[in-house]
Design a protein around this motif. Sequence first.
Motif, PDB file in Angstrom:
ATOM      1  N   GLU A   1      44.402  11.096 -22.208  1.00 26.51           N
ATOM      2  CA  GLU A   1      43.129  11.827 -22.139  1.00 26.51           C
ATOM      3  C   GLU A   1      42.208  11.187 -21.095  1.00 26.51           C
ATOM      4  OE1 GLU A   1      39.447  12.699 -25.164  1.00 26.51           O
ATOM      5  OE2 GLU A   1      41.399  12.223 -26.035  1.00 26.51           O
ATOM      6  N   GLU A   2      42.220   9.847 -21.041  1.00 25.09           N
ATOM      7  CA  GLU A   2      41.352   9.143 -20.096  1.00 25.09           C
ATOM      8  C   GLU A   2      41.812   9.369 -18.659  1.00 25.09           C
ATOM      9  OE1 GLU A   2      42.689   7.616 -22.844  1.00 25.09           O
ATOM     10  OE2 GLU A   2      40.832   7.867 -23.970  1.00 25.09           O
TER      11      GLU A   2
ATOM     12  N   ALA B   1      39.529  -2.820 -11.609  1.00 28.14           N
ATOM     13  CA  ALA B   1      39.289  -1.815 -12.649  1.00 28.14           C
ATOM     14  C   ALA B   1      40.401  -1.814 -13.692  1.00 28.14           C
ATOM     15  CB  ALA B   1      39.160  -0.434 -12.010  1.00 28.14           C
TER      16      ALA B   1
ATOM     17  N   GLU C   1      36.290  15.805  -8.271  1.00 29.59           N
ATOM     18  CA  GLU C   1      34.941  16.287  -7.940  1.00 29.59           C
ATOM     19  C   GLU C   1      34.249  15.317  -6.989  1.00 29.59           C
ATOM     20  OE1 GLU C   1      32.160  17.313 -10.987  1.00 29.59           O
ATOM     21  OE2 GLU C   1      33.585  18.625 -11.976  1.00 29.59           O
TER      22      GLU C   1
ATOM     23  N   PHE D   1      43.511  -0.815 -13.523  1.00 29.73           N
ATOM     24  CA  PHE D   1      44.384   0.372 -13.549  1.00 29.73           C
ATOM     25  C   PHE D   1      45.818  -0.035 -13.862  1.00 29.73           C
ATOM     26  CE2 PHE D   1      42.449   3.688 -10.409  1.00 29.73           C
ATOM     27  CZ  PHE D   1      41.211   3.528 -10.976  1.00 29.73           C
TER      28      PHE D   1
ATOM     29  N   THR E   1      47.820   5.384 -13.165  1.00 28.15           N
ATOM     30  CA  THR E   1      46.447   5.723 -12.764  1.00 28.15           C
ATOM     31  C   THR E   1      46.269   5.495 -11.262  1.00 28.15           C
ATOM     32  OG1 THR E   1      45.794   4.942 -14.955  1.00 28.15           O
ATOM     33  CG2 THR E   1      44.028   5.405 -13.412  1.00 28.15           C
TER      34      THR E   1
ATOM     35  N   ILE F   1      34.969   5.384 -18.005  1.00 28.56           N
ATOM     36  CA  ILE F   1      35.706   6.282 -18.921  1.00 28.56           C
ATOM     37  C   ILE F   1      36.367   5.452 -20.022  1.00 28.56           C
ATOM     38  CG2 ILE F   1      37.719   7.812 -19.058  1.00 28.56           C
ATOM     39  CD1 ILE F   1      36.879   8.859 -16.237  1.00 28.56           C
ATOM     40  N   MET F   2      36.934   4.314 -19.645  1.00 31.95           N
ATOM     41  CA  MET F   2      37.594   3.466 -20.640  1.00 31.95           C
ATOM     42  C   MET F   2      36.562   2.832 -21.590  1.00 31.95           C
ATOM     43  SD  MET F   2      40.698   3.951 -20.026  1.00 31.95           S
ATOM     44  CE  MET F   2      41.644   2.738 -20.938  1.00 31.95           C
TER      45      MET F   2
ATOM     46  N   SER G   1      37.143  13.764 -12.723  1.00 32.63           N
ATOM     47  CA  SER G   1      35.954  13.102 -12.193  1.00 32.63           C
ATOM     48  C   SER G   1      36.179  12.701 -10.728  1.00 32.63           C
ATOM     49  CB  SER G   1      35.662  11.871 -13.057  1.00 32.63           C
ATOM     50  OG  SER G   1      34.477  11.262 -12.665  1.00 32.63           O
TER      51      SER G   1
ATOM     52  N   ASN H   1      29.879  11.506 -11.395  1.00 28.26           N
ATOM     53  CA  ASN H   1      31.295  11.479 -11.755  1.00 28.26           C
ATOM     54  C   ASN H   1      31.623  10.053 -12.168  1.00 28.26           C
ATOM     55  OD1 ASN H   1      31.362  13.444  -8.946  1.00 28.26           O
ATOM     56  ND2 ASN H   1      32.045  14.268 -10.873  1.00 28.26           N
ATOM     57  N   PRO H   2      31.941   9.836 -13.422  1.00 29.03           N
ATOM     58  CA  PRO H   2      32.180   8.446 -13.845  1.00 29.03           C
ATOM     59  C   PRO H   2      33.500   7.902 -13.325  1.00 29.03           C
ATOM     60  CG  PRO H   2      32.555   9.955 -15.663  1.00 29.03           C
ATOM     61  CD  PRO H   2      32.024  10.781 -14.529  1.00 29.03           C
TER      62      PRO H   2
ATOM     63  N   MET I   1      40.671  12.844 -17.656  1.00 25.01           N
ATOM     64  CA  MET I   1      39.235  12.861 -17.379  1.00 25.01           C
ATOM     65  C   MET I   1      38.953  12.174 -16.045  1.00 25.01           C
ATOM     66  SD  MET I   1      36.048  11.403 -19.671  1.00 25.01           S
ATOM     67  CE  MET I   1      36.342  12.408 -21.093  1.00 25.01           C
ATOM     68  N   PHE I   2      39.669  11.073 -15.801  1.00 27.24           N
ATOM     69  CA  PHE I   2      39.496  10.345 -14.545  1.00 27.24           C
ATOM     70  C   PHE I   2      39.872  11.227 -13.354  1.00 27.24           C
ATOM     71  CE2 PHE I   2      41.571   7.605 -11.280  1.00 27.24           C
ATOM     72  CZ  PHE I   2      40.409   7.065 -10.759  1.00 27.24           C
TER      73      PHE I   2
ATOM     74  N   MET J   1      47.019  24.694 -18.689  1.00 28.88           N
ATOM     75  CA  MET J   1      47.815  23.798 -19.530  1.00 28.88           C
ATOM     76  C   MET J   1      47.579  22.352 -19.083  1.00 28.88           C
ATOM     77  SD  MET J   1      51.924  23.639 -20.018  1.00 28.88           S
ATOM     78  CE  MET J   1      52.232  22.664 -18.564  1.00 28.88           C
TER      79      MET J   1
ATOM     80  N   PHE K   1      36.773   5.082 -13.468  1.00 28.44           N
ATOM     81  CA  PHE K   1      37.732   4.811 -14.547  1.00 28.44           C
ATOM     82  C   PHE K   1      37.220   3.810 -15.584  1.00 28.44           C
ATOM     83  CE2 PHE K   1      41.685   2.868 -16.228  1.00 28.44           C
ATOM     84  CZ  PHE K   1      42.266   4.017 -16.737  1.00 28.44           C
ATOM     85  N   THR K   2      36.597   2.724 -15.132  1.00 29.26           N
ATOM     86  CA  THR K   2      36.181   1.706 -16.109  1.00 29.26           C
ATOM     87  C   THR K   2      35.130   2.264 -17.065  1.00 29.26           C
ATOM     88  OG1 THR K   2      34.629   0.838 -14.479  1.00 29.26           O
ATOM     89  CG2 THR K   2      36.694  -0.348 -14.714  1.00 29.26           C
TER      90      THR K   2
END
Lengths: 261, 399
Positions: B8-9, B64, B19, B66, B70, A193-194, B16, A187-188, B12-13, B1, A190-191
């Motif tokens: 989008e990021e 990171a 999980e 954020f 986020t 993903i960016m 991820s 599972n990647p 996805m975050f 939905m 955040f960094t």
Amino acid sequence: MKIVVCVKQVPDTTDVKVDPEKGTLIREGIPSIINPFDQFALEEGLRIREQTGGELTVISMGPPQAKSVIMLSLAIGADRGVLLTDRAFAGADTLATSYTLAKAVEKMGEADLVVCGLQAIDGDTAQVGPGLATHLRLPQITYAEHIEMVDGVLRARRMIDDGTEIVEAKPPVLVTMTTPSDFVPTNPPFTKIMKAKKKPYEEWGAGDIDLDSSRLGLDGSPTWVEKVYPPPVREAGEILEGTSDEIVTQLIEILKREQFL
Amino acid sequence: MEDWFFTEEQRMFRESLREYLQHHFSLEVIEHIEEKREIPKAIIEAMAEFELFCPMVSEDYGGAGFDLVTAGIVGEELARVDPTGSTCVYYLVPASWSRIIDLYGTEEAKQELLPKMTKGEIFCGIASTEADTGSDLGNMITTIKPDGDGYVVNGAKNYISGVREASTLGGGHVTLARQDLDAGVRGCTLFYLPLTADGIEISQDREMGREGMSTGGFRIDNVKIPKHYLIGEENKGFYIIHEGYEAARGIIACVCAGAALKALENAVAYMKERKTFGQPLARYQGMQFPLAEHWSKMMMVRDWGYKALRIMDQEKQGKATRFESSQSIAMAKLWAPLWAFDAINFSMQVQGAYGYSLECTEQKALRAVRSFGWAEGTSEVMRLIIAREVLGGTAWKGY
């Protein structure tokens, strides 16, 4: 080493239902995920890249929204992503899909290693990997659960009925991977993903690849799915009650009555 | 939905992260937190591995990078897997206060502290509350005075999260003390106070929830700190401290939403399965109506929490005022713990007598969210902030 990994966006089949009237999958509201076999293939490919150096390109064919599985693959560690997306590709069966993928892989230049998932969990055909190897005229190793490079040779461990088999092939070679039960997908964070956003990503249509348009999509597909239907619901069985002796006696009676004994 | 609000990021975050957390948080982890009153080391390592410590710190110092939205996602997702709320606090307190060091600390302090904080190696807390002063910061007894090349600090702090973590693991607290004794809150200075310093003596309290996270107080007896631990300017700490509190308050709204929505999901599963008088509980309107009300309220809290965090993000881009941020965050923080408490209480009630058992997940969440009626600013202070901006004409009206 030049590595290509094929990935597919699939509906999360744990949630998929079939429309009993239309005979089609109900995809509305179903989350799309990377095909789990393909994620394992990707992570094995990345491990080989760590071992040998080189570049790993991830490729997918699908609608524009399939970009998300490419971005996920880039976040997990792929170097470059290519999405084959064009209305001309729609409705492709495994033959047309493997032909289109093969032409795209040829366009990328000669790959030393092509890694695919064993099968996609929405179609379960397990034909695209072998089809791709055939179109590319590559040796293929299927059902591998582990791969490594040993002295310039790809060594694969295959699951077979009565044990495991070690197979070696000199690159270029195509491998399809099955997923071991203890595989934990990456599972990647955040960094990563960016950072994936900054990696090379391209979309190729039919006009971008040197191919025979009559072999694409629905027109290039000899296989037609006539009907999709859910398996019939099984009726509840008969539950025997009583002590163990009584149940065994009843069971023997039933087996005799049904002429199994 | 897909939720259009997130990039989008960010979507996805979240997938991820969800999980990842589901893989690491098991029933055994929750039992460990409750019984040993600590967060297992493996969970702390897993959080560090996924960049969950101090993630708003810029990448130059190991963070990171954020934004606040986020950061809110992490709070919501942690609350879904940890009903005790312990890891939520262990996450949101360092996240919010390391951001203040990053924004207003000296370069020397940033280089010294932030890389360790972002790896989860040392703790970063907040210490403003005292035994007799919670919201009334102008009457604190803790003082800071210039002393040679640095400062000397005296006083005592109470009800402080992370005292054990900062004194054993290492680290310290962003601390507020009075410097200009005649100026009330306008004479307060903000600085970093290592809890491993000579002259610090900690004590621990036993709280009704959040078992894995320590809370307590510490006496500060002639503690010397170097000049580079100053955060912002002398006597200007009161203005800076709000930014830390507001980040934490916004994340708390997301934590409350995650905890309550997860509890309601559990209640729904139970309502569909449990039959009384010949039909599932879910068939009774007496069950459906409160479910609908709690669900609606928590979805509104969730949305407003993220929106308030976005307004704070926009403040940093010069697109929103300090007043608009404060008031928006206060609106989220006012209702989030109150409504979450009610929603979780309903989820317990649905489960009958089991709802009162210690095994019931929801009673753990109930005890956790109750703390947020006080933590990082009481519900009463939230009302004061909202009223102040509305009456003062500085409230954000949405256009």
